[in-house]
Design an enzyme around this catalytic site. Structure first.
Site, PDB file in Angstrom:
ATOM      1  N   ARG A  56     -35.423 -81.471  14.726  1.00 16.67           N
ATOM      2  CA  ARG A  56     -34.556 -80.415  15.234  1.00 16.67           C
ATOM      3  C   ARG A  56     -34.800 -80.267  16.733  1.00 16.67           C
ATOM      4  O   ARG A  56     -35.892 -80.576  17.230  1.00 16.67           O
ATOM      5  CB  ARG A  56     -34.843 -79.096  14.524  1.00 16.67           C
ATOM      6  CG  ARG A  56     -34.639 -79.135  13.010  1.00 16.67           C
ATOM      7  CD  ARG A  56     -35.035 -77.816  12.367  1.00 16.67           C
ATOM      8  NE  ARG A  56     -34.821 -77.815  10.921  1.00 16.67           N
ATOM      9  CZ  ARG A  56     -35.721 -78.169  10.015  1.00 16.67           C
ATOM     10  NH1 ARG A  56     -36.928 -78.545  10.427  1.00 16.67           N
ATOM     11  NH2 ARG A  56     -35.447 -78.143   8.736  1.00 16.67           N
TER      12      ARG A  56
ATOM     13  N   LYS B  22     -39.135 -74.305  11.036  1.00 17.39           N
ATOM     14  CA  LYS B  22     -38.211 -73.518  10.227  1.00 17.39           C
ATOM     15  C   LYS B  22     -38.807 -73.143   8.883  1.00 17.39           C
ATOM     16  O   LYS B  22     -38.522 -72.080   8.339  1.00 17.39           O
ATOM     17  CB  LYS B  22     -36.908 -74.301  10.038  1.00 17.39           C
ATOM     18  CG  LYS B  22     -35.756 -73.472   9.497  1.00 17.39           C
ATOM     19  CD  LYS B  22     -34.467 -74.252   9.569  1.00 17.39           C
ATOM     20  CE  LYS B  22     -33.291 -73.393   9.127  1.00 17.39           C
ATOM     21  NZ  LYS B  22     -32.014 -74.155   9.212  1.00 17.39           N
TER      22      LYS B  22
ATOM     23  N   HIS C  38     -37.326 -80.720   5.212  1.00 21.79           N
ATOM     24  CA  HIS C  38     -36.568 -79.838   4.328  1.00 21.79           C
ATOM     25  C   HIS C  38     -37.397 -79.484   3.098  1.00 21.79           C
ATOM     26  O   HIS C  38     -38.111 -80.325   2.556  1.00 21.79           O
ATOM     27  CB  HIS C  38     -35.265 -80.502   3.880  1.00 21.79           C
ATOM     28  CG  HIS C  38     -34.195 -80.450   4.923  1.00 21.79           C
ATOM     29  ND1 HIS C  38     -33.324 -81.490   5.167  1.00 21.79           N
ATOM     30  CD2 HIS C  38     -33.852 -79.480   5.802  1.00 21.79           C
ATOM     31  CE1 HIS C  38     -32.498 -81.158   6.139  1.00 21.79           C
ATOM     32  NE2 HIS C  38     -32.808 -79.945   6.540  1.00 21.79           N
TER      33      HIS C  38
ATOM     34  N   TYR D 283     -27.401 -83.952   4.918  1.00 26.59           N
ATOM     35  CA  TYR D 283     -27.570 -84.985   5.932  1.00 26.59           C
ATOM     36  C   TYR D 283     -27.424 -86.395   5.370  1.00 26.59           C
ATOM     37  O   TYR D 283     -27.574 -87.362   6.097  1.00 26.59           O
ATOM     38  CB  TYR D 283     -28.940 -84.850   6.590  1.00 26.59           C
ATOM     39  CG  TYR D 283     -29.087 -83.580   7.391  1.00 26.59           C
ATOM     40  CD1 TYR D 283     -28.771 -83.558   8.740  1.00 26.59           C
ATOM     41  CD2 TYR D 283     -29.508 -82.403   6.800  1.00 26.59           C
ATOM     42  CE1 TYR D 283     -28.889 -82.393   9.490  1.00 26.59           C
ATOM     43  CE2 TYR D 283     -29.625 -81.230   7.527  1.00 26.59           C
ATOM     44  CZ  TYR D 283     -29.315 -81.243   8.867  1.00 26.59           C
ATOM     45  OH  TYR D 283     -29.425 -80.089   9.589  1.00 26.59           O
TER      46      TYR D 283
END
Length: 459
Positions: free
Chosen positions: A282, A324, A418, A427
């Protein structure tokens, strides 16, 4: 003589005859307040209604009638303020609420508007949500149409610049171009000469609508848990499903051209473009990397240790925080092309201090999102690319490359950081080239096995 009206007592409540043939059921709620259930023509109906309320009290599913009076606007703001969210995620939710959910939208074909924000929670039914969703899709489609119109104008500008360079005409790398140059391009037949042009006609606004619907569904789900709603009214099938066609996946040659176009002051970010397109990090993770985060693995190999992310919220100072999710803390190996570019970058642009940012400004400060977008836009323009390609598309390219290389879903989740399968599936883009290679492998496997045709019939 004044007659006394008859009343029949029930546990925690009572039923009384208000006038001949009319029976009123009342009860005392858990909060000690006396409330009416309703007035009925038959005692049996009043008793059944009272029994239902009392059963809810005993089961713990009782809700006061006044609950659900809070407007969605008030509940959503409170909901957002108490949730633990990443600053960028919170900023995105605020944008969705303000633009699509808590604002008035035109309902197509009716000449009126719907504003969910002004409605009390109890008034938000499936029918209301369905009407809002129709208005939402129309609004996001109109927004996408306006965006595409602007992008086409910008794409034309890219073609004008590319044509001017081919024609040896003087042209600026950015900014407005003279009307005479535009006219000369039109007189030449408006040639579409920008290399590797990316088309964005697939953008319909469906993705924005899906994100807004998903957020409303989440807010209503928590309202159900708070016992302010009996059930979630957001039950539209496919309402939160995004449109993969709206994501433009650049080719590797496009990324190479953009990286090569990072010249002058932008040269220090050339490797960032390449690493992003191979690692799938990211933007916040990539621009938070420190020199000590880069580990050499021998034979020119490189492993990136992702342990933090840059927090860049508009109007606030830059800071650093965790990735995240916990899955975001990971190691990512770079293939040789990206590893070589990164090692050259470290030698040329990164301060020797282990804590120094790998990709930073010339003064060693973190790169803000606006600065990154500006740098990327300039490089796209120099490379003759239309503007609808975004930095985040590099992450999609990296995921597509990994999937085409045979990465399992678990490997893809680990590489992209993830924690859920659903997030990783976003993705996994299928490509025509990938399908062609799959067909070739299928044919090769069949030829190698040379299996007899068991369905053949004798002549």
């Amino acid at each position: 003589m004044k007659t006394r009206r008859r009343g029949r007592r029930a546990a925690y409540g009572n039923i009384r005859e208000t006038r001949p043939g009319r029976w009123q059921a009342r009860y005392t709620g858990p909060d000690g307040r006396r409330r009416p259930v309703g007035t009925f023509d038959k005692y049996e109906d009043a008793n059944a209604a009272l029994a239902k309320v009392l059963a809810d009290v005993h089961r713990g599913t009782y809700r006061e009638p006044e609950t659900g009076d809070v407007p969605l606007r008030e509940y959503a703001r409170t909901w957002l303020s108490i949730r633990e969210l990443k600053p960028s995620t919170r900023d995105g939710y605020v944008g969705l609420l303000d633009r699509w959910i808590l604002t008035a939208l035109d309902v197509p074909g009716t000449g009126r508007q719907i504003n969910l924000g002004d409605l009390p929670l109890r008034a938000i039914t499936h029918g209301v949500v369905s009407e809002w969703y129709v208005a939402l899709k129309a609004a996001t489609a109109a927004s996408a149409t306006a965006w595409l119109s602007r992008q086409r104008k910008l794409a034309d500008a890219a073609h004008v610049r590319a044509w001017a360079r081919l024609s040896a005409r003087p042209v600026k790398e950015s900014g407005r171009m003279p009307a005479a140059l535009w006219q000369a391009w039109r007189d030449a037949g408006s040639p579409r000469v920008a290399k590797n042009a990316v088309r964005a006609e697939a953008v319909t606004g469906r993705t924005q609508a899906a994100h807004a619907y998903a957020l409303l569904r989440t807010v209503c789900s928590d309202a159900v848990r708070d016992r302010l709603l009996d059930a979630n009214p957001c039950t539209i099938r496919g309402g939160a499903q995004t449109n993969p066609a709206e994501r433009v996946i650049p080719a590797g040659s496009v990324v190479d051209a953009i990286a090569a176009a990072c010249v002058g002051g932008s040269e220090r970010y050339r490797a960032a473009v390449i690493v992003a397109a191979w690692s799938g990090l990211r933007a916040g993770e990539l621009f938070a990397l420190q020199r000590k985060s880069v580990e050499r693995t021998g034979a020119g190999g490189v492993r990136l240790r992702v342990t933090r992310a840059l927090v860049d919220v508009k109007g606030k100072p830059i800071s650093f925080g965790p990735p995240k999710s916990e899955a975001g803390k990971r190691g990512v190996h770079l293939p040789p092309p990206a590893a070589r570019a990164l090692l050259l970058h470290l030698d040329k642009f990164t301060d020797p201090d282990p804590d120094a940012l790998v990709f930073a400004t010339s003064t060693g400060r973190p790169l803000r999102g606006g600065q990154r977008s500006q740098m990327f836009s300039r490089a796209k323009s120099r490379a003759g690319m239309p503007p609808e390609l975004h930095w985040h598309d590099l992450r999609h390219l990296a995921a597509t490359r990994a999937a085409e290389a045979g990465a399992t879903l678990a490997e893809l989740m680990k590489r992209l950081g993830h924690s859920t399968v659903a997030a990783a599936m976003v993705y996994q883009h299928a490509t025509d080239d990938g399908d062609a290679r799959l067909a070739e492998r299928m044919a090769a496997l069949d030829a190698a096995q040379q299996a007899p045709n068991v369905l053949a019939f004798p002549a």
